[in-house]
Write a protein that holds these residues in place. Structure first.
Motif, PDB file in Angstrom:
ATOM      1  N   ARG A  65       0.829  -1.028  -0.084  1.00  0.00           N
ATOM      2  CA  ARG A  65      -0.022  -0.033  -0.021  1.00  0.00           C
ATOM      3  C   ARG A  65       0.816   1.429   0.099  1.00  0.00           C
ATOM      4  O   ARG A  65       1.616   1.364   0.817  1.00  0.00           O
ATOM      5  N   VAL A  76      -1.041  -4.237  -3.124  1.00  0.00           N
ATOM      6  CA  VAL A  76      -1.624  -5.358  -2.187  1.00  0.00           C
ATOM      7  C   VAL A  76      -1.542  -5.128  -0.710  1.00  0.00           C
ATOM      8  O   VAL A  76      -0.640  -4.605  -0.214  1.00  0.00           O
ATOM      9  N   ASP A  80      -5.213 -12.301   1.287  1.00  0.00           N
ATOM     10  CA  ASP A  80      -6.022 -12.558   0.153  1.00  0.00           C
ATOM     11  C   ASP A  80      -5.721 -11.610  -0.943  1.00  0.00           C
ATOM     12  O   ASP A  80      -5.763 -12.333  -2.159  1.00  0.00           O
ATOM     13  N   GLU A  81      -5.339 -10.358  -0.784  1.00  0.00           N
ATOM     14  CA  GLU A  81      -5.056  -9.569  -1.898  1.00  0.00           C
ATOM     15  C   GLU A  81      -3.862 -10.079  -2.643  1.00  0.00           C
ATOM     16  O   GLU A  81      -3.657  -9.935  -3.841  1.00  0.00           O
ATOM     17  N   GLY A  84      -4.701 -13.218  -4.753  1.00  0.00           N
ATOM     18  CA  GLY A  84      -5.542 -12.346  -5.939  1.00  0.00           C
ATOM     19  C   GLY A  84      -4.711 -11.739  -6.869  1.00  0.00           C
ATOM     20  O   GLY A  84      -4.990 -11.939  -8.238  1.00  0.00           O
ATOM     21  N   ALA A  85      -3.828 -11.188  -6.340  1.00  0.00           N
ATOM     22  CA  ALA A  85      -2.958 -10.419  -7.636  1.00  0.00           C
ATOM     23  C   ALA A  85      -2.069 -11.393  -8.310  1.00  0.00           C
ATOM     24  O   ALA A  85      -1.852 -11.238  -9.418  1.00  0.00           O
TER      25      ALA A  85
END
Length: 304
Positions: A65, A76, A80-81, A84-85
């Motif tokens: 971030r 990210v 989870d992020e 996903g990325a």
């Protein structure tokens, strides 16, 4: 490239590819785009005849971030992020995944000498990518980020500056030896238009002031460290970080090969490090046949 239209972005990509081709480069790695625009251009190369370098692309780099190059859209936070990325890049057919393991010179608010992810998070990125057969290369300037990247088993390291407040190359012989044994490919991103480095951009000036060095001393320190890596047997490849500033405009890769000689490689050794056969995480010229892990992957998926 916020604020640019799709047509303007396409023109920028075309101009960059043209400049690289004029410099004798026949394959380029793009390790950071917005909205997967370069990855899309790579896909179009498969169906449209074009006289331009073959593209090996990562899509937007995965970053923390507000981390280095966050404006490219790869931010990210949390498991989870991250998952996903990586999945998004795999699904889009990225040839390689780029992760910003440290801050960067050109992103205000980040620190080149600090890590951006925990070791567990970086390991997760590598593990998920490798499970899908995709290599990972890490942007790492600071010594802690380089040590972290080696520990989690990335395939390539960009910059590998091993920088601290004391300067470049501040890393133990043990870590250098481990890096050499790992066969991780290191792209030290040397290679600049020396005339334009006489007036470095503000962000580079700030880093030099922090370390108490001049532009000439900084370049010499980089060359000295690259020579040390070479003598230790680290796998090196030429690359420039093209496009980040006038001194590193597209088409100056020959400077990087020449600077390997300045760093201590022989004139017969240096040109070979501009060849994609040197290993994962590289830039350079493409030879006959898919010689690298991500080129082999594209061969199997895209009919090469």
């Amino acid at each position: 490239m916020a604020g640019y239209s799709d047509e303007e972005i396409e023109e920028v990509i075309s101009r960059a590819l043209r400049d690289q081709l004029l410099a004798g480069v026949t394959t380029v790695r793009d390790l950071g785009d917005r909205r997967f625009c370069v990855l899309d251009r790579r896909d179009r190369q498969q169906s449209t005849a074009a006289t331009e370098p073959t593209i090996v692309a990562s899509g937007p780099p995965v970053t923390s971030r507000s981390g280095h190059c966050h404006y490219m859209g790869g931010e990210v936070s949390g498991t989870d992020e991250i998952i996903g990325a990586v999945a998004e890049r795999v699904d889009r057919g990225a040839d390689i995944i780029k992760v910003m393991a440290s801050g960067g010179v050109n992103t205000p608010g980040t620190d080149v000498m600090r890590t951006q992810f925990t070791t567990g998070e970086l390991q997760l990125i590598v593990d998920r990518a490798h499970a899908a057969g995709v290599p990972v290369t890490a942007h790492a300037h600071g010594t802690p980020a380089v040590e972290q990247a080696v520990a989690v088993g990335v395939d390539g390291i960009e910059h590998c500056s091993c920088v601290t407040d004391r300067g470049f190359g501040q890393v133990s012989e043990e870590t250098v030896a481990t890096l050499a044994r790992s066969r991780i490919a290191v792209c030290p991103t040397i290679g600049v238009d020396a005339q334009l480095m006489k007036a470095p951009p503000p962000a580079v000036k700030a880093m030099m002031a922090r370390m108490g060095v001049t532009a000439e001393q900084m370049l010499q320190a980089r060359w000295d460290f690259v020579g040390r890596l070479h003598r230790a047997g680290v796998r090196l490849v030429s690359g420039v970080d093209s496009g980040i500033g006038p001194a590193k405009r597209h088409g100056v890769l020959p400077h990087a090969v020449c600077e390997l000689v300045t760093a201590g490689l022989s004139v017969t050794e240096a040109p070979g490090h501009g060849d994609l056969r040197c290993g994962a995480g590289m830039r350079g010229q493409r030879t006959q046949g898919p010689a690298c892990p991500w080129l082999r992957r594209r061969s199997s998926r895209r009919g090469w």
